[in-house]
Design an enzyme around this catalytic site. Sequence first.
Site, mmCIF file in Angstrom:
data_model
loop_
_atom_site.group_PDB
_atom_site.id
_atom_site.type_symbol
_atom_site.label_atom_id
_atom_site.label_comp_id
_atom_site.label_asym_id
_atom_site.label_seq_id
_atom_site.Cartn_x
_atom_site.Cartn_y
_atom_site.Cartn_z
ATOM 1 N N ARG A 61 62.524 21.649 39.253
ATOM 2 C CA ARG A 61 63.351 21.021 38.213
ATOM 3 C C ARG A 61 62.988 19.544 38.065
ATOM 4 O O ARG A 61 63.030 19.006 36.955
ATOM 5 C CB ARG A 61 64.829 21.234 38.512
ATOM 6 C CG ARG A 61 65.176 22.735 38.385
ATOM 7 C CD ARG A 61 66.645 23.003 38.455
ATOM 8 N NE ARG A 61 67.367 22.323 37.394
ATOM 9 C CZ ARG A 61 68.673 22.122 37.402
ATOM 10 N NH1 ARG A 61 69.396 22.553 38.425
ATOM 11 N NH2 ARG A 61 69.263 21.502 36.417
ATOM 12 N N HIS A 111 77.677 16.223 38.009
ATOM 13 C CA HIS A 111 77.091 17.229 38.906
ATOM 14 C C HIS A 111 75.905 16.676 39.688
ATOM 15 O O HIS A 111 75.076 17.439 40.184
ATOM 16 C CB HIS A 111 76.685 18.481 38.115
ATOM 17 C CG HIS A 111 77.866 19.268 37.605
ATOM 18 N ND1 HIS A 111 77.770 20.278 36.672
ATOM 19 C CD2 HIS A 111 79.192 19.185 37.916
ATOM 20 C CE1 HIS A 111 78.981 20.783 36.432
ATOM 21 N NE2 HIS A 111 79.860 20.122 37.161
ATOM 22 N N CYS A 122 74.540 11.513 57.671
ATOM 23 C CA CYS A 122 75.087 10.154 57.524
ATOM 24 C C CYS A 122 75.346 9.798 56.066
ATOM 25 O O CYS A 122 75.912 8.756 55.771
ATOM 26 C CB CYS A 122 74.187 9.119 58.200
ATOM 27 S SG CYS A 122 72.645 8.787 57.325
ATOM 28 N N GLY A 179 76.738 21.415 23.812
ATOM 29 C CA GLY A 179 75.821 22.265 24.576
ATOM 30 C C GLY A 179 76.265 22.663 25.967
ATOM 31 O O GLY A 179 75.471 22.602 26.899
ATOM 32 N N THR A 180 77.512 23.106 26.095
ATOM 33 C CA THR A 180 77.951 23.636 27.393
ATOM 34 C C THR A 180 78.752 24.893 27.144
ATOM 35 O O THR A 180 79.539 24.954 26.189
ATOM 36 C CB THR A 180 78.732 22.581 28.208
ATOM 37 O OG1 THR A 180 79.265 23.205 29.381
ATOM 38 C CG2 THR A 180 79.841 21.904 27.436
ATOM 39 N N GLU A 207 76.176 28.359 19.455
ATOM 40 C CA GLU A 207 77.120 29.481 19.531
ATOM 41 C C GLU A 207 78.436 28.972 20.105
ATOM 42 O O GLU A 207 78.471 27.913 20.731
ATOM 43 C CB GLU A 207 76.554 30.604 20.410
ATOM 44 C CG GLU A 207 76.286 30.153 21.821
ATOM 45 C CD GLU A 207 75.319 31.061 22.584
ATOM 46 O OE1 GLU A 207 74.880 32.080 22.030
ATOM 47 O OE2 GLU A 207 75.013 30.719 23.738
HETATM 48 N N1 APR Z 1 71.782 22.514 21.329
HETATM 49 C C1 APR Z 1 73.075 22.585 21.765
HETATM 50 N N2 APR Z 1 73.533 23.554 22.575
HETATM 51 C C2 APR Z 1 72.678 24.502 22.966
HETATM 52 C C3 APR Z 1 71.334 24.512 22.567
HETATM 53 C C4 APR Z 1 70.890 23.471 21.707
HETATM 54 N N3 APR Z 1 69.615 23.408 21.274
HETATM 55 N N4 APR Z 1 70.731 25.594 23.124
HETATM 56 C C5 APR Z 1 71.666 26.234 23.851
HETATM 57 N N5 APR Z 1 72.857 25.576 23.757
HETATM 58 C C6 APR Z 1 74.146 25.922 24.372
HETATM 59 C C7 APR Z 1 74.338 27.393 24.657
HETATM 60 O O1 APR Z 1 74.884 28.031 23.499
HETATM 61 C C8 APR Z 1 75.338 27.357 25.815
HETATM 62 O O2 APR Z 1 76.658 27.371 25.336
HETATM 63 O O3 APR Z 1 74.191 25.282 25.627
HETATM 64 C C9 APR Z 1 75.068 26.014 26.482
HETATM 65 C C10 APR Z 1 74.432 26.096 27.841
HETATM 66 O O4 APR Z 1 75.330 26.720 28.716
HETATM 67 P P1 APR Z 1 75.011 26.864 30.264
HETATM 68 O O5 APR Z 1 73.622 27.393 30.451
HETATM 69 O O6 APR Z 1 76.132 27.638 30.866
HETATM 70 O O7 APR Z 1 74.997 25.346 30.796
HETATM 71 P P2 APR Z 1 76.207 24.401 31.189
HETATM 72 O O8 APR Z 1 77.434 24.756 30.423
HETATM 73 O O9 APR Z 1 75.697 23.015 31.126
HETATM 74 O O10 APR Z 1 76.432 24.796 32.718
HETATM 75 C C11 APR Z 1 77.430 24.123 33.435
HETATM 76 O O11 APR Z 1 76.822 25.223 35.459
HETATM 77 O O12 APR Z 1 75.068 26.017 36.741
HETATM 78 C C12 APR Z 1 76.023 25.037 36.605
HETATM 79 O O13 APR Z 1 76.035 22.881 37.498
HETATM 80 C C13 APR Z 1 75.410 23.673 36.519
HETATM 81 O O14 APR Z 1 75.967 21.812 35.123
HETATM 82 C C14 APR Z 1 75.769 23.205 35.144
HETATM 83 C C15 APR Z 1 77.048 23.975 34.869
#
Ligand code: APR
Length: 232
Positions: A61, A111, A122, A179-180, A207
């Site tokens: 990564r 995170h 330590c 994007g989460t 989505e």
């Molecule tokens: N622009 C915006 N959003 C996007 C794009 C894009 N080009 N491509 C994908 N996505 C969205 C997806 O639709 C999804 O909802 O980004 C999201 C990614 O989701 P996850 O893969 O679940 O990532 P995240 O929500 O950041 O994960 C949270 O989980 O594994 C742990 O600690 C890790 O910080 C991470 C946490």
Amino acid sequence: MEWSAEDRVFVLTGAGISAESGLATFRGSGGLWDGHRVEEVATPEAWRANPELVWRFYSMRRRDAMAAQPNAGHKALAMLEARLGERFYLCTQNVDDLHERAGSRRVHHMHGTLFMSRCVRCGELFADREMYETAAALPKCGVCGQAVRPHIVWFGEIPLGMDDIYDELYQATVVLVVGTSGSVYPAAGFVEIANERRIKTIYVGPEEPLNAYAFDEIVLGTAVEVLPGLVG
Ligand code: APR
């Protein structure tokens, strides 16, 4: 979107904002790395069972993040910060440094970050861009000689700086989430806290997230497609 002089913007980003920079999201593409579920290499249990495997994952990564470039979504957020100054706060779940490289300054990595490591005993914390890919290469603490781990918040661990995050969240007038998937807490719960305080909430992504019902507004599209227009 128009921003007024009274607005304080709290932004939460997830893996999706870095997707168009070529960094894989967790739950997209099967969420697999080298045949392992991400949860199997991002937990304290995984670290105890196989630190070499965990370091290989984070070394990969690091390599991927170093090769990636910030995209127009990261840059749009940096431009919004340039206008709002202290009235802008960016909380990211991402461990890459693309927000900083796009010019963002008030960034908090809840995170952890890929480019720091720390001693398991330590707690010595240091900047680290090395790759550790064999058992013999695993790093040892320069202070006490114990094992060194990635400065990453794994599943089951407490995110960093939660008091400061809530301080910023409570003061916001707008919460913009990008994007989460809304599947990992406490970040997925920020929108509910904003709702209790009648703070406007907007989600941007291609989505709907799992917690879509909680947002005032959902803008479907990628970060690169949507953010330059939304924050401009
Ligand atoms: N622009 C915006 N959003 C996007 C794009 C894009 N080009 N491509 C994908 N996505 C969205 C997806 O639709 C999804 O909802 O980004 C999201 C990614 O989701 P996850 O893969 O679940 O990532 P995240 O929500 O950041 O994960 C949270 O989980 O594994 C742990 O600690 C890790 O910080 C991470 C946490």
